[in-house]
Scaffold this motif. Sequence first.
Motif, PDB file in Angstrom:
ATOM      1  N   SER A 183      52.235 -27.316  49.303  1.00  0.00           N
ATOM      2  CA  SER A 183      51.452 -27.043  50.521  1.00  0.00           C
ATOM      3  C   SER A 183      50.024 -26.657  50.141  1.00  0.00           C
ATOM      4  N   SER A 190      47.900 -25.824  57.663  1.00  0.00           N
ATOM      5  CA  SER A 190      48.592 -25.963  56.386  1.00  0.00           C
ATOM      6  C   SER A 190      49.243 -27.338  56.327  1.00  0.00           C
ATOM      7  N   ASP A 275      48.584 -23.685  48.111  1.00  0.00           N
ATOM      8  CA  ASP A 275      49.303 -22.462  48.441  1.00  0.00           C
ATOM      9  C   ASP A 275      50.634 -22.305  47.721  1.00  0.00           C
ATOM     10  N   ASN A 276      51.575 -23.209  47.988  1.00  0.00           N
ATOM     11  CA  ASN A 276      52.945 -22.991  47.517  1.00  0.00           C
ATOM     12  C   ASN A 276      53.644 -24.301  47.192  1.00  0.00           C
ATOM     13  N   VAL A 278      57.179 -25.844  48.120  1.00  0.00           N
ATOM     14  CA  VAL A 278      58.136 -25.564  49.188  1.00  0.00           C
ATOM     15  C   VAL A 278      59.341 -26.487  49.034  1.00  0.00           C
ATOM     16  N   LEU A 308      56.375 -18.896  55.741  1.00  0.00           N
ATOM     17  CA  LEU A 308      55.195 -19.720  55.472  1.00  0.00           C
ATOM     18  C   LEU A 308      54.560 -20.293  56.728  1.00  0.00           C
ATOM     19  N   GLU A 377      60.865 -22.929  43.921  1.00  0.00           N
ATOM     20  CA  GLU A 377      59.717 -22.856  44.814  1.00  0.00           C
ATOM     21  C   GLU A 377      58.781 -21.752  44.365  1.00  0.00           C
ATOM     22  N   ILE A 378      57.606 -21.726  44.928  1.00  0.00           N
ATOM     23  CA  ILE A 378      56.612 -20.692  44.623  1.00  0.00           C
ATOM     24  C   ILE A 378      56.243 -20.009  45.922  1.00  0.00           C
ATOM     25  N   ILE A 379      56.268 -18.687  45.924  1.00  0.00           N
ATOM     26  CA  ILE A 379      55.908 -17.948  47.138  1.00  0.00           C
ATOM     27  C   ILE A 379      54.871 -16.888  46.796  1.00  0.00           C
ATOM     28  N   ASP A 380      54.170 -16.445  47.819  1.00  0.00           N
ATOM     29  CA  ASP A 380      53.185 -15.371  47.629  1.00  0.00           C
ATOM     30  C   ASP A 380      53.907 -14.058  47.341  1.00  0.00           C
ATOM     31  N   LYS A 427      51.782 -14.538  42.408  1.00  0.00           N
ATOM     32  CA  LYS A 427      52.806 -15.434  42.961  1.00  0.00           C
ATOM     33  C   LYS A 427      54.153 -15.108  42.335  1.00  0.00           C
TER      34      LYS A 427
END
Length: 513
Positions: A183, A190, A275-276, A278, A308, A377-380, A427
Amino acid sequence: MHMLEQKTPAAAGPTELFGSFVLGPDEFALPALCIREVVNFPDKMTALPLSPPFLEGIFTLRGSVIPVVNLGRVFNPAAPAAEPSHKIAILDYDGVLVGLLFHATGEILRVRPEQRSTLSYASGESHGVVAGTILLEDGARLLQVLDPAALARIENVPQVLALQGAGRQAARRHQGERRQCVSFRVGSSSFALEMGAIQEIIRVPEIQASVLNSALCLGRINFRGSPVAVVCFHTLLTPGATSSPPAERVVHPDQRVVIARIDDATIGFLVDSVDNIVNFFSEEIMPIPMLGKARAGMFGGCISKPDLGDIILLEHRQILSSAEIVAMRTGHANLYPKDESGAAAKEDGHARRNQRQVYITFALENTYAVEIKQVREIIDYSDAVTHAPGMPPFMRGMLNLRQQMISVIDLRSLYQMAPAPQTGQAKILVIERGQDRYGLLVDAVENIMTVNDNRRFTAPKMMRNSSVNDGPRGEMEEVIDIEGEGDSHKTLSVFECDRLLQRLAREMPALAA
């Protein structure tokens, strides 16, 4: 030219049921059977680029994407924008869901035939959204009756049903298939591209001017020895901007160039931030009812994630027209034949000799790489992580990610490194092993890149050490060599998530239980 026709009692049918709504000084009515429900203005409204001015945006409601029409702007393009105090009437006409903005709901009306007038349009005249009027209280109260068919026909809405049908068929074909996308943000919206479409994500390098420069094409970059045209995604999404002369641009630190492979062309897209990563399933993609025709094919659907928000999934092959791709690719090839032929030969040689892997590079004081297939996945990072008593010091806490608990490991603490400065870029890399998920807290995620397997080597023996005191290098036995000129040529250690978890399982049995 249109005219009102008064129905007579003899020709009229039975009493009809309408719902009334107030918009400014005017009162409107809709057939009650077409009104699914009335909802409050949502907390999050996603702007849909390239849409007509009367479309305020889209929001998701119980698994459907609802386009919201500002009825005031249908009549007057200069009418005010939506406000949080507005109500939204969800119109359901033959399966097409459209939201209509109103200031307030009215009442349910039982209308006798003699109270109705219908509006007749001359042959060949385009139908407006007003179908007639209702006169109440001896003519003192006038309501304009909206035509559901005309509202659901505004500009490009008929393709909604086709999109919904195609979306359902695709979901059935790929049901249960887990997919990944990256994303990114452009303006306030987004977007995401599927992982397979992305060749690499890089910081913005020097963009070289070209005679092919335009508002859309910013110029070309040298990408691993190949000339690649860079397209401004913001301009692409701004109506009429592609025909404007190119403006002077200032590159911001968060901006990135997403290198995408579109058939046999490589194109770079300048975006505001990445951003990420997903994860999603095919059945999660909701078709977007398009109210505009410009580049409508590029909007592949909407994915809604509680943490998100709404993400517009792009169909990368539809972002640019064939003519635009050919113009950029052929234009640069003609202008820089030596670069192009050399790059083509180089790429062809690599393709024949090597397989490629996609890596995420992340910062933990230094920069490291991890194969993207090791990361779910990668998240804040946020304050949602809860620290429980008795945890080892390197355990930052537990995170409830969509009803699944994740153990968050603070890598800086684990490797006895000083805490990172608060930059807001931290992250969590979410990795999954069996039924368990773990989060690895890192300083930042920098890039996504594709590297040929022949650029991966065994690390020198002195770099390999399983001691925690030697930092992340204890989990790394190999390095990748990133081709490039000057500062862009670098060698990164490859982080092995399994190696870390195996070591923690040996050293911390309670954690592995």
